[in-house]
Write an enzyme that holds these catalytic residues in place. Structure first.
Site, PDB file in Angstrom:
ATOM      1  N   PRO A  63      -4.658  -1.368  -2.102  1.00 53.59           N
ATOM      2  CA  PRO A  63      -5.300  -0.093  -1.737  1.00 53.59           C
ATOM      3  C   PRO A  63      -4.499   1.127  -2.175  1.00 53.59           C
ATOM      4  CG  PRO A  63      -4.610  -1.341   0.226  1.00 53.59           C
ATOM      5  CD  PRO A  63      -4.309  -2.196  -0.948  1.00 53.59           C
ATOM      6  N   GLU A  64      -5.188   2.060  -2.818  1.00 53.89           N
ATOM      7  CA  GLU A  64      -4.626   3.365  -3.140  1.00 53.89           C
ATOM      8  C   GLU A  64      -5.486   4.389  -2.410  1.00 53.89           C
ATOM      9  OE1 GLU A  64      -3.810   3.914  -7.330  1.00 53.89           O
ATOM     10  OE2 GLU A  64      -3.502   1.771  -7.634  1.00 53.89           O
ATOM     11  N   LYS A  99      -1.794   7.286   1.610  1.00 55.40           N
ATOM     12  CA  LYS A  99      -2.390   5.988   1.926  1.00 55.40           C
ATOM     13  C   LYS A  99      -2.311   5.671   3.424  1.00 55.40           C
ATOM     14  CE  LYS A  99      -0.485   4.476  -2.503  1.00 55.40           C
ATOM     15  NZ  LYS A  99       0.418   3.505  -3.154  1.00 55.40           N
ATOM     16  N   ARG A 138       5.888  -2.853 -13.336  1.00 51.31           N
ATOM     17  CA  ARG A 138       4.433  -3.022 -13.220  1.00 51.31           C
ATOM     18  C   ARG A 138       3.796  -2.921 -14.599  1.00 51.31           C
ATOM     19  NH1 ARG A 138       2.825  -1.120  -8.146  1.00 51.31           N
ATOM     20  NH2 ARG A 138       0.874  -2.187  -8.569  1.00 51.31           N
TER      21      ARG A 138
END
Ligand SMILES: [Zn+2]
Length: 271
Positions: A2-3, A70, A258
């Site tokens: 989730p962002e 967030k 990443r």
């Protein structure tokens, strides 16, 4: 993972599901998901988590939910819950096998916090304190606040993922926004041109809005990592596929541990 858009969807869903209702019961199948402090490790559950949670949510009807980056802060009178989803957490209106916390509503439905990897959680707190906790350590919100100035030698992608600089953006939103802004992900912040600086804020906004629009009318959200067969993003995980804007094959590199995808046609290397 989730962002900001996924967390904002969670906020809107919880408001919709709980509007006009009261919480009448609480079950905590996994006490590790209720924490004393936001940063506590899953192994350090709240010793009185279920009791503290029950006290907050049954004391007053559910009210507004604030979001910063967030994190969410859900008001119940003078009490509040600080919610964070971590890597895999979500609030749902139907149970699955990863239910960690359940809130029973007075219409015989329930709200479920499901979190396979236990990196999210719920922190019972006071409304006043909660508002400070909501923003603690975070920069301005990437959706509600102006984008801060980007300075220094750090690559722009790494800077934008730094929650203390700007809150809410993660790997996917940043790489897609940089593609929209025609900025190469390794560009040092100090090397951004005036034109790139001018394009970036609207690119970030457009990217966040486009992702939020994907969830319109959805009852539950499926994170892109959960279902590898569906990928709504133009360049994320599309190495070798043609760029939707210019047709150049999308490239991939590892940046800060990443995967970063970019278009060598739209996003020329700096210098
Ligand atoms: Zn392109």
């Amino acid at each position: 993972m989730p962002e900001l858009p996924e967390v904002e969807f969670c906020r809107r869903s919880l408001i919709r599901w709980s509007a006009g209702r009261r919480v009448v019961g609480v079950d905590v199948p996994d006490p590790r998901s209720v924490r004393v402090n936001r940063g506590d490790r899953p192994s350090v559950g709240h010793p009185d988590g279920a009791a503290e949670l029950r006290k907050v949510v049954t004391s007053a009807p559910p009210a507004e939910i604030l979001r910063h980056g967030k994190r969410l802060l859900w008001r119940f009178g003078d009490g509040a819950l600080l919610l964070h989803l971590g890597m895999t957490g979500k609030w749902a209106h139907a149970p699955n096998r990863y239910v960690k916390v359940r809130l029973d509503l007075d219409d015989a439905t329930a709200l479920y916090f499901c979190d396979p990897r236990l990196l999210g959680g719920v922190v019972p707190t006071r409304w006043e304190e909660g508002q400070a906790l909501l923003r603690e350590g975070l920069g301005p919100d990437a959706w509600n606040d102006p984008l801060p100035a980007l300075r220094g030698a750090r690559p722009v992608k790494i800077a934008l993922m730094d929650q203390s600089l700007v809150a809410g953006l993660g790997n996917v939103q940043v790489m897609e926004a940089l593609w929209r802004a025609h900025i190469h992900p390794t560009t040092p912040c100090d090397a951004l041109t005036d034109a790139q600086r001018a394009r970036l804020p609207s690119a970030v906004r457009e990217q966040l809005a486009a992702t939020l629009a994907l969830f319109d009318g959805a009852e539950e959200i499926v994170y892109v990592e959960e279902d590898r067969s569906s990928n709504p993003f133009p360049i994320y995980r599309r190495e070798g596929q043609p760029c939707p804007a210019c047709g150049t094959p999308i490239a991939r590199m590892i940046q800060g541990g990443r995967s970063t995808y970019w278009c060598p046609g739209c996003q020329p290397a700096p210098g």
